[in-house]
Design an enzyme around this catalytic site. Sequence first.
Site, mmCIF file in Angstrom:
data_model
loop_
_atom_site.group_PDB
_atom_site.id
_atom_site.type_symbol
_atom_site.label_atom_id
_atom_site.label_comp_id
_atom_site.label_asym_id
_atom_site.label_seq_id
_atom_site.Cartn_x
_atom_site.Cartn_y
_atom_site.Cartn_z
ATOM 1 N N ARG A 1 0.849 -1.184 0.000
ATOM 2 C CA ARG A 1 0.000 0.000 0.000
ATOM 3 C C ARG A 1 0.889 1.240 0.000
ATOM 4 O O ARG A 1 1.618 1.476 0.962
ATOM 5 C CB ARG A 1 -0.896 -0.013 1.252
ATOM 6 C CG ARG A 1 -1.712 1.246 1.448
ATOM 7 C CD ARG A 1 -2.617 1.151 2.684
ATOM 8 N NE ARG A 1 -3.400 2.366 2.825
ATOM 9 C CZ ARG A 1 -3.263 3.252 3.809
ATOM 10 N NH1 ARG A 1 -2.370 3.066 4.765
ATOM 11 N NH2 ARG A 1 -4.010 4.335 3.843
ATOM 12 N N HIS B 1 -2.474 11.047 1.156
ATOM 13 C CA HIS B 1 -2.017 10.809 2.531
ATOM 14 C C HIS B 1 -1.342 12.093 3.015
ATOM 15 O O HIS B 1 -0.148 12.131 3.289
ATOM 16 C CB HIS B 1 -1.072 9.597 2.565
ATOM 17 C CG HIS B 1 -0.890 8.980 3.921
ATOM 18 N ND1 HIS B 1 -1.015 7.624 4.144
ATOM 19 C CD2 HIS B 1 -0.584 9.515 5.126
ATOM 20 C CE1 HIS B 1 -0.773 7.360 5.425
ATOM 21 N NE2 HIS B 1 -0.506 8.500 6.045
ATOM 22 N N GLU C 1 -7.206 8.489 6.373
ATOM 23 C CA GLU C 1 -7.514 9.125 7.654
ATOM 24 C C GLU C 1 -7.932 10.591 7.540
ATOM 25 O O GLU C 1 -7.221 11.488 8.022
ATOM 26 C CB GLU C 1 -6.312 9.008 8.605
ATOM 27 C CG GLU C 1 -5.882 7.587 8.891
ATOM 28 C CD GLU C 1 -4.840 7.492 10.018
ATOM 29 O OE1 GLU C 1 -4.429 8.534 10.535
ATOM 30 O OE2 GLU C 1 -4.458 6.369 10.362
ATOM 31 N N ASN D 1 -7.473 1.855 9.933
ATOM 32 C CA ASN D 1 -6.180 2.007 10.593
ATOM 33 C C ASN D 1 -6.431 2.022 12.095
ATOM 34 O O ASN D 1 -7.256 2.793 12.583
ATOM 35 C CB ASN D 1 -5.507 3.336 10.202
ATOM 36 C CG ASN D 1 -5.081 3.356 8.742
ATOM 37 O OD1 ASN D 1 -5.207 2.353 8.031
ATOM 38 N ND2 ASN D 1 -4.568 4.486 8.299
ATOM 39 N N TYR E 1 -4.474 1.783 16.031
ATOM 40 C CA TYR E 1 -3.273 1.727 16.866
ATOM 41 C C TYR E 1 -3.569 1.580 18.349
ATOM 42 O O TYR E 1 -2.886 0.852 19.050
ATOM 43 C CB TYR E 1 -2.414 2.985 16.644
ATOM 44 C CG TYR E 1 -1.807 3.027 15.262
ATOM 45 C CD1 TYR E 1 -0.593 2.406 14.993
ATOM 46 C CD2 TYR E 1 -2.475 3.650 14.206
ATOM 47 C CE1 TYR E 1 -0.051 2.413 13.719
ATOM 48 C CE2 TYR E 1 -1.938 3.659 12.930
ATOM 49 C CZ TYR E 1 -0.731 3.036 12.687
ATOM 50 O OH TYR E 1 -0.198 3.027 11.428
ATOM 51 N N GLU F 1 -3.627 -0.175 8.156
ATOM 52 C CA GLU F 1 -2.467 0.162 8.991
ATOM 53 C C GLU F 1 -2.690 -0.389 10.384
ATOM 54 O O GLU F 1 -3.772 -0.253 10.942
ATOM 55 C CB GLU F 1 -2.265 1.681 9.154
ATOM 56 C CG GLU F 1 -1.704 2.385 7.968
ATOM 57 C CD GLU F 1 -1.525 3.888 8.222
ATOM 58 O OE1 GLU F 1 -1.320 4.291 9.380
ATOM 59 O OE2 GLU F 1 -1.619 4.637 7.246
#
Length: 474
Positions: free
Chosen positions: A91, A135, A180, A308, A310, A373
Amino acid sequence: MTATVEVESSDEPQASGLQFPPGFVWGAATASYQIEGAANEDGRGPSIWDTFSRTPGRVFAGHTGDVACDHYHRYVDDVALMAGLGLGAYRFTVAWPRIQPDGTGPVNVRGLDFYDRLTDELIGKGIDPVVTLYHWDLPQTLQDRGGWTNRETAEAFAEYAQIVYARLGDRVKTWTTLNEPWCSAYLGYGNGVHAPGIQDPAQAFQAVHHLLLGHGLAAQALRSAGAQTLSITLNPTAVAPLDPGNPADVAAARIVDGVGNRVFLEPLFRGAYPQDVLEIMGRFTDLSHIRDGDEAIINAPIDVLGINYYTPTYVSAQPGQPAALDTPGSEGIAFRKPVGPVTDIGWQIEPGALTRLLNRIHDDYGVPMMITENGAAYLTGPSAGTGEVEDLERVDYFDSHLRACLDAISHGVDLRGYFAWSLLDNFEWAEGYRMRFGLVHVDYTTQQRLPKRSAKWYSEVIARNGLEGTGTAG
Ligand code: FCB
């Protein structure tokens, strides 16, 4: 919770219980400004991150993406590295300022040439290119006209998307519009921690809408041009009330979920902003930037949602608490400081929150998903003795989050793939180069790449299409 996934095909190795579905996509992700370097080469125009990183005090130690991982010149070796790891997909992001240096108007063919070469190199090595169109490196010229607060940026984005598609669409199957938009809007225009560094809730909400509109316009254009798989990548906040038994905490979580998540998910998948979020936005803007028909455009069908993830977020009601600038409307809400264990960037580790997030989006919207991600910052470098990078904490992070994915799959989530963030250590935005997320260590003096222990571990996972173990995810 048990993570048993039945694998039906008889010539597959026997499923251990920690096996991923057949055809699961294994990849790694990067982003243009974070790795490419070559900031002034081959006609690339300036982006908001060039400007921002040159503004004193914005990025750690004045770091910039001028050289980064020098991937622009080293992409052949980097693709060979990916092939060595056995990646099925990669990606990457196309940098808008390489394609249209001023954001609109003349096309810079040398910019397209680079991504053309990269695409061919990947395909030649059996790696599927998964393209993200944006991005965060907005052409500076567009920012000079208001950036994402200006509706024209959304229109320009759709035009740019078509230009890239016209060049790569014969080989690239999966197209992601934005990465995002939460960060672009709320960090770019809300708390100003990211480029363009503005702090204004009204502009943040205008940016949310124009990013979504840009996505919708681009999705429509790419679809009619023949794009096969369309997606957008969100970073939904895995938000939970600190005390689920306390209705005030539950209400606080609902607000954060509205401003952070439903503001994107609802127009994308149901064609309308939620009423409670419109009310919050209406406290800061007159909403005249949202025109009739916009929500229908944003609702353009997509094929897969990129997630994504985290770290989780816990909130509680706290009267008198000022709003967090990245969450306009969050007056009276306290965001709990991360509690251990945390990664080296200070982000709380909680794989179960990923399962909850995937399950919730599946239950509410029924959309196929892909982890675009997931990863961890650890500063572990080459050891003095062996010269190897023994980043066992990162291995644990990946392992536990992949188990969380299996839990979601066993819940019924249609999860199509997983992209580790990141292939390489790289320019971590406001943190500069001090944070390292790579599977592969980068020595920024020599540009030498060194696969870490986590890279070797990941390639074994890929080869096995699963994790080692007994089948009981924790
Ligand atoms: C995400 C970004 C990515 C990287 C990781 C750590 O929010 O999309 O570029 O910085 O965080």
